[in-house]
Design an enzyme around this catalytic site. Structure first.
Site, PDB file in Angstrom:
ATOM      1  N   ASP A  29      32.738  37.789  46.292  1.00  0.00           N
ATOM      2  CA  ASP A  29      33.405  37.351  47.519  1.00  0.00           C
ATOM      3  C   ASP A  29      34.341  38.401  48.104  1.00  0.00           C
ATOM      4  OD1 ASP A  29      32.209  34.791  47.349  1.00  0.00           O
ATOM      5  OD2 ASP A  29      33.654  34.267  45.789  1.00  0.00           O
ATOM      6  N   HIS A  55      37.195  36.659  37.445  1.00  0.00           N
ATOM      7  CA  HIS A  55      35.985  35.866  37.220  1.00  0.00           C
ATOM      8  C   HIS A  55      36.089  35.111  35.905  1.00  0.00           C
ATOM      9  CE1 HIS A  55      31.696  34.805  36.992  1.00  0.00           C
ATOM     10  NE2 HIS A  55      31.747  34.942  38.311  1.00  0.00           N
ATOM     11  N   HIS A  62      36.167  28.868  43.837  1.00  0.00           N
ATOM     12  CA  HIS A  62      34.718  29.145  43.744  1.00  0.00           C
ATOM     13  C   HIS A  62      34.255  29.701  45.105  1.00  0.00           C
ATOM     14  CE1 HIS A  62      30.652  29.001  42.419  1.00  0.00           C
ATOM     15  NE2 HIS A  62      30.375  27.719  42.595  1.00  0.00           N
ATOM     16  N   ARG A 106      27.102  42.274  42.322  1.00  0.00           N
ATOM     17  CA  ARG A 106      26.879  41.769  43.689  1.00  0.00           C
ATOM     18  C   ARG A 106      27.864  42.429  44.656  1.00  0.00           C
ATOM     19  NH1 ARG A 106      27.416  35.472  42.331  1.00  0.00           N
ATOM     20  NH2 ARG A 106      29.260  36.376  41.346  1.00  0.00           N
ATOM     21  N   SER A 146      29.245  25.170  41.063  1.00  0.00           N
ATOM     22  CA  SER A 146      28.224  24.541  41.906  1.00  0.00           C
ATOM     23  C   SER A 146      26.935  24.278  41.125  1.00  0.00           C
ATOM     24  CB  SER A 146      27.940  25.390  43.153  1.00  0.00           C
ATOM     25  OG  SER A 146      27.665  26.730  42.806  1.00  0.00           O
TER      26      SER A 146
HETATM   27  N1  NMX Z   1      44.881  36.653  41.324  1.00  0.00           N
HETATM   28  C1  NMX Z   1      45.948  36.172  40.683  1.00  0.00           C
HETATM   29  N2  NMX Z   1      45.913  35.575  39.478  1.00  0.00           N
HETATM   30  C2  NMX Z   1      44.716  35.528  38.870  1.00  0.00           C
HETATM   31  C3  NMX Z   1      43.551  36.054  39.452  1.00  0.00           C
HETATM   32  C4  NMX Z   1      43.669  36.633  40.744  1.00  0.00           C
HETATM   33  N3  NMX Z   1      42.616  37.111  41.394  1.00  0.00           N
HETATM   34  N4  NMX Z   1      42.517  35.854  38.596  1.00  0.00           N
HETATM   35  C5  NMX Z   1      43.006  35.209  37.526  1.00  0.00           C
HETATM   36  N5  NMX Z   1      44.330  34.998  37.684  1.00  0.00           N
HETATM   37  C6  NMX Z   1      45.236  34.287  36.813  1.00  0.00           C
HETATM   38  C7  NMX Z   1      44.777  32.849  36.688  1.00  0.00           C
HETATM   39  O1  NMX Z   1      45.187  32.089  37.808  1.00  0.00           O
HETATM   40  C8  NMX Z   1      45.409  32.454  35.378  1.00  0.00           C
HETATM   41  O2  NMX Z   1      46.783  32.212  35.626  1.00  0.00           O
HETATM   42  P1  NMX Z   1      47.564  30.989  34.904  1.00  0.00           P
HETATM   43  O3  NMX Z   1      47.376  31.218  33.440  1.00  0.00           O
HETATM   44  O4  NMX Z   1      48.946  31.135  35.377  1.00  0.00           O
HETATM   45  O5  NMX Z   1      46.879  29.740  35.357  1.00  0.00           O
HETATM   46  C9  NMX Z   1      45.275  33.710  34.554  1.00  0.00           C
HETATM   47  O6  NMX Z   1      45.159  34.790  35.496  1.00  0.00           O
HETATM   48  C10 NMX Z   1      44.105  33.732  33.621  1.00  0.00           C
HETATM   49  O7  NMX Z   1      42.924  33.474  34.359  1.00  0.00           O
HETATM   50  P2  NMX Z   1      41.522  34.109  33.900  1.00  0.00           P
HETATM   51  O8  NMX Z   1      41.215  33.582  32.543  1.00  0.00           O
HETATM   52  O9  NMX Z   1      41.534  35.562  34.094  1.00  0.00           O
HETATM   53  O10 NMX Z   1      40.521  33.514  34.997  1.00  0.00           O
HETATM   54  P3  NMX Z   1      39.811  32.082  35.030  1.00  0.00           P
HETATM   55  O11 NMX Z   1      38.544  32.186  34.291  1.00  0.00           O
HETATM   56  O12 NMX Z   1      40.746  30.996  34.661  1.00  0.00           O
HETATM   57  O13 NMX Z   1      39.531  31.933  36.594  1.00  0.00           O
HETATM   58  C11 NMX Z   1      38.899  32.681  38.747  1.00  0.00           C
HETATM   59  C12 NMX Z   1      38.568  32.697  37.248  1.00  0.00           C
HETATM   60  C13 NMX Z   1      37.725  33.287  39.485  1.00  0.00           C
HETATM   61  C14 NMX Z   1      39.091  31.252  39.198  1.00  0.00           C
HETATM   62  C15 NMX Z   1      40.181  33.521  38.985  1.00  0.00           C
HETATM   63  O14 NMX Z   1      39.952  34.860  38.609  1.00  0.00           O
HETATM   64  C16 NMX Z   1      40.656  33.469  40.413  1.00  0.00           C
HETATM   65  O15 NMX Z   1      41.375  32.541  40.770  1.00  0.00           O
HETATM   66  N6  NMX Z   1      40.252  34.460  41.276  1.00  0.00           N
HETATM   67  C17 NMX Z   1      40.573  34.441  42.687  1.00  0.00           C
HETATM   68  C18 NMX Z   1      39.678  33.439  43.415  1.00  0.00           C
HETATM   69  C19 NMX Z   1      38.273  33.963  43.515  1.00  0.00           C
HETATM   70  O16 NMX Z   1      38.015  35.106  43.880  1.00  0.00           O
HETATM   71  N7  NMX Z   1      37.288  33.081  43.213  1.00  0.00           N
HETATM   72  C20 NMX Z   1      35.864  33.419  43.393  1.00  0.00           C
HETATM   73  C21 NMX Z   1      35.096  33.565  42.081  1.00  0.00           C
HETATM   74  C22 NMX Z   1      33.664  33.903  42.340  1.00  0.00           C
HETATM   75  N8  NMX Z   1      32.962  32.812  43.033  1.00  0.00           N
HETATM   76  O17 NMX Z   1      32.333  33.013  44.027  1.00  0.00           O
HETATM   77  O18 NMX Z   1      33.009  31.658  42.572  1.00  0.00           O
HETATM   78  C1  MLT Z   2      29.133  32.219  41.207  1.00  0.00           C
HETATM   79  O1  MLT Z   2      28.377  32.964  41.828  1.00  0.00           O
HETATM   80  O2  MLT Z   2      28.810  31.050  40.933  1.00  0.00           O
HETATM   81  C2  MLT Z   2      30.500  32.706  40.886  1.00  0.00           C
HETATM   82  O3  MLT Z   2      30.508  34.066  40.621  1.00  0.00           O
HETATM   83  C3  MLT Z   2      31.237  31.895  39.882  1.00  0.00           C
HETATM   84  C4  MLT Z   2      30.729  31.848  38.478  1.00  0.00           C
HETATM   85  O4  MLT Z   2      29.731  32.440  38.110  1.00  0.00           O
HETATM   86  O5  MLT Z   2      31.428  31.181  37.673  1.00  0.00           O
END
Ligand code: NMX
Ligand code: MLT
Length: 470
Positions: free
Chosen positions: A406, A351, A305, A360, A275
């Site tokens: 979250d 993350h 996100h 947080r 964002s």
């Molecule tokens: N559950 C299952 N798989 C996960 C998760 C999770 N919570 N977190 C990461 N992975 C997987 C990810 O999908 C990826 O799989 P693939 O290679 O098959 O595509 C692998 O682990 C490596 O990912 P990372 O490098 O650890 O994480 P990345 O930086 O790509 O993504 C998020 C970060 C936040 C998108 C990821 O951790 C996620 O999808 N979390 C769950 C959704 C979430 O809680 N999002 C909110 C983040 C905070 N916010 O407010 O924005």
């Molecule tokens: C945020 O607050 O924007 C989330 O934790 C995601 C991020 O920092 O990439």
């Protein structure tokens, strides 16, 4: 324009303004200052910061910050430094610092509604914009300024009304923000040929009005979808966080405290998150703050996100629906594996930058321990803290198995009666207006250029790598 009015009214200056050389040094409590006007403080700080950037560029412009690898280019630019973002900085282990202050430090030094209470988001806004801890008087003056800017034109509500009531709350919210754009001072000033050196002034005007008005737009969306559709007027005796709770229809003191904490901690998370980066990118084309923030909201609406806060509560409720509230550890493990095996992520965990538990999350847990320790969903969230990380670690690919912001917010809101999970990302959006709006003012003040990184094709990467290897 209000900013010109406030400048002429409040000409007084701080006798001594410390220079903004590094965040630790320029953080100071200003309880004795008589200058309550944020605009005039900024006006004083901006030339110093412009000089600072000029010097940095002239003296160190060619210093390398790291190597760009093919992995980074195809991996969502993870770990690639590429943005200037003044208001906050994220450490992978420690978490966010707002102008150098951690969340516990902010809770200690930022003014609260009552001694020992949660920080007032207006105080954080002041901190993000000036790098200084405001006095309670400065915060009160800013609260009052925000209330005076909170009037939302009727056509904004009509634009929202044009959507089906079943449209996602984020769609309705972003539509309302787009409609606010009609009154953009930046857009008007640009059309009239305002010089670049003054861009920050109407940007300040728009950003403060945006921050003031988003709670009104957001609460209209809530009341339209879930309540009677009637708008509750702004209460002139309440601060920003408490007013937001009030506009939504919640006047409980604990809910007011929760909203103050919620808005403060969700406001800013350095510049690279989807964002903030979107807002910054769009603004780099000199799109005004309303256009830029509406774009940011559309990024926030994605499930990886901001929408994750909705997904977490829905997921937790689905656990309870299937297994009941007294779920055993074994049942919980099975449910988590079922989620993963169906190709979904466990929402609220992981993350892009953080590698430890999100502070947080921790401060929300402390809030829960203080105000609602027996809440069954809070107890389930606590259990997830023990059960989810080992499973994500076992997957072998997740870089951070720990909970993010979250994972916790939904059960707090749910406890105090805000149970509608689909609405949660709107709350995140209101909070983020503070971080994105603050940085946009600095983008303009520092004259940051159009953002336009270079992209490559697979073919060009392959041939580059072949040449590099030979
Ligand atoms: N559950 C299952 N798989 C996960 C998760 C999770 N919570 N977190 C990461 N992975 C997987 C990810 O999908 C990826 O799989 P693939 O290679 O098959 O595509 C692998 O682990 C490596 O990912 P990372 O490098 O650890 O994480 P990345 O930086 O790509 O993504 C998020 C970060 C936040 C998108 C990821 O951790 C996620 O999808 N979390 C769950 C959704 C979430 O809680 N999002 C909110 C983040 C905070 N916010 O407010 O924005
Ligand atoms: C945020 O607050 O924007 C989330 O934790 C995601 C991020 O920092 O990439």
């Amino acid at each position: 324009m209000a900013f010109l009015r406030s400048v002429s009214k409040l000409r007084s200056r701080l006798g001594q303004q410390s220079s903004l050389r590094d965040s630790a040094r320029w953080l100071q409590t200003q309880t004795t200052s008589s200058d309550l006007d944020l605009y005039s403080q900024l006006k004083e700080l901006i030339p110093e910061q412009q000089e600072r950037l000029k010097k940095l560029k002239a003296e160190h412009g060619k210093v390398q910050l790291g190597n760009i690898t093919v992995d980074m280019v195809i991996g969502g630019m993870r770990g690639m430094t590429g943005l200037l973002w003044e208001t906050s900085l994220l450490d992978p282990d420690e978490g966010i610092r707002f102008r150098g202050l951690s969340i516990p430090e902010c809770q200690k030094v930022l003014p609260a509604a009552k001694p020992g209470g949660e920080p007032l988001p207006e105080g954080l806004l002041w901190l993000l914009l000036t790098g200084k801890v405001p006095s309670k008087e400065q915060v009160d003056a800013l609260s009052s300024e925000l209330r005076s800017r909170a009037k939302v034109p009727d056509y904004v509500f009509k634009a929202i009304d044009a959507l089906p009531v079943g449209a996602h709350p984020m769609t309705q919210f972003a539509t309302g923000v787009m409609a606010l754009q009609v009154k953009s001072e930046f857009s008007k000033a640009y059309d009239k040929g305002i010089p670049k050196s003054k861009y920050w002034e109407p940007t300040y005007e728009d950003s403060l009005s945006l921050i003031a008005q988003v709670p009104v737009v957001a609460s209209y969306v809530y009341r339209r979808i879930y309540k009677d559709g009637k708008i509750i007027p702004v209460d002139d005796s309440l601060d920003y966080g408490a007013n937001f709770a009030h506009l939504l229809g919640f006047d409980d003191h604990k809910m007011q405290e929760l909203m103050r904490l919620y808005v403060t901690i969700h406001s800013d998370h350095e510049g690279g998150n989807v964002s903030a980066h979107t807002g910054h990118l769009v603004a780099s084309a000199l799109s005004d703050p309303y256009l830029s923030f509406a774009a940011a909201l559309n990024g926030l609406a994605g499930p990886l996100h901001g929408l994750a806060n909705q997904e977490v509560l829905l997921w937790i409720k689905s656990v309870v629906d299937e297994c009941g509230e007294n779920i055993t550890t074994e049942q919980l493990k099975d449910y988590i594996w079922k989620t993963l095996n169906s190709g979904k992520v466990v929402p609220g965990f992981g993350h892009g930058v953080l590698r430890k538990t999100d502070p947080r999350y921790t401060c929300q847990r402390e809030f829960a321990l203080k105000h609602m320790p027996d809440d069954p969903l809070f107890q389930l969230v606590s259990k997830l803290y023990d059960v989810v990380p080992p499973i994500l670690t076992e997957l072998g690919k997740v870089k951070n198995p720990w909970p993010n912001v979250d994972a916790h917010s939904g059960v707090l809101l749910n406890h105090f009666g805000l149970t509608e999970a689909r609405y949660f990302t709107v709350l995140f959006g209101v909070s983020r207006s503070i971080g994105i709006g603050s940085q946009l003012i600095w983008d303009r003040a520092l004259g940051l250029p159009l953002e336009r990184p270079k992209s490559v094709t697979m073919e060009s990467l392959e041939s580059y790598c072949k040449k590099a290897a030979s």
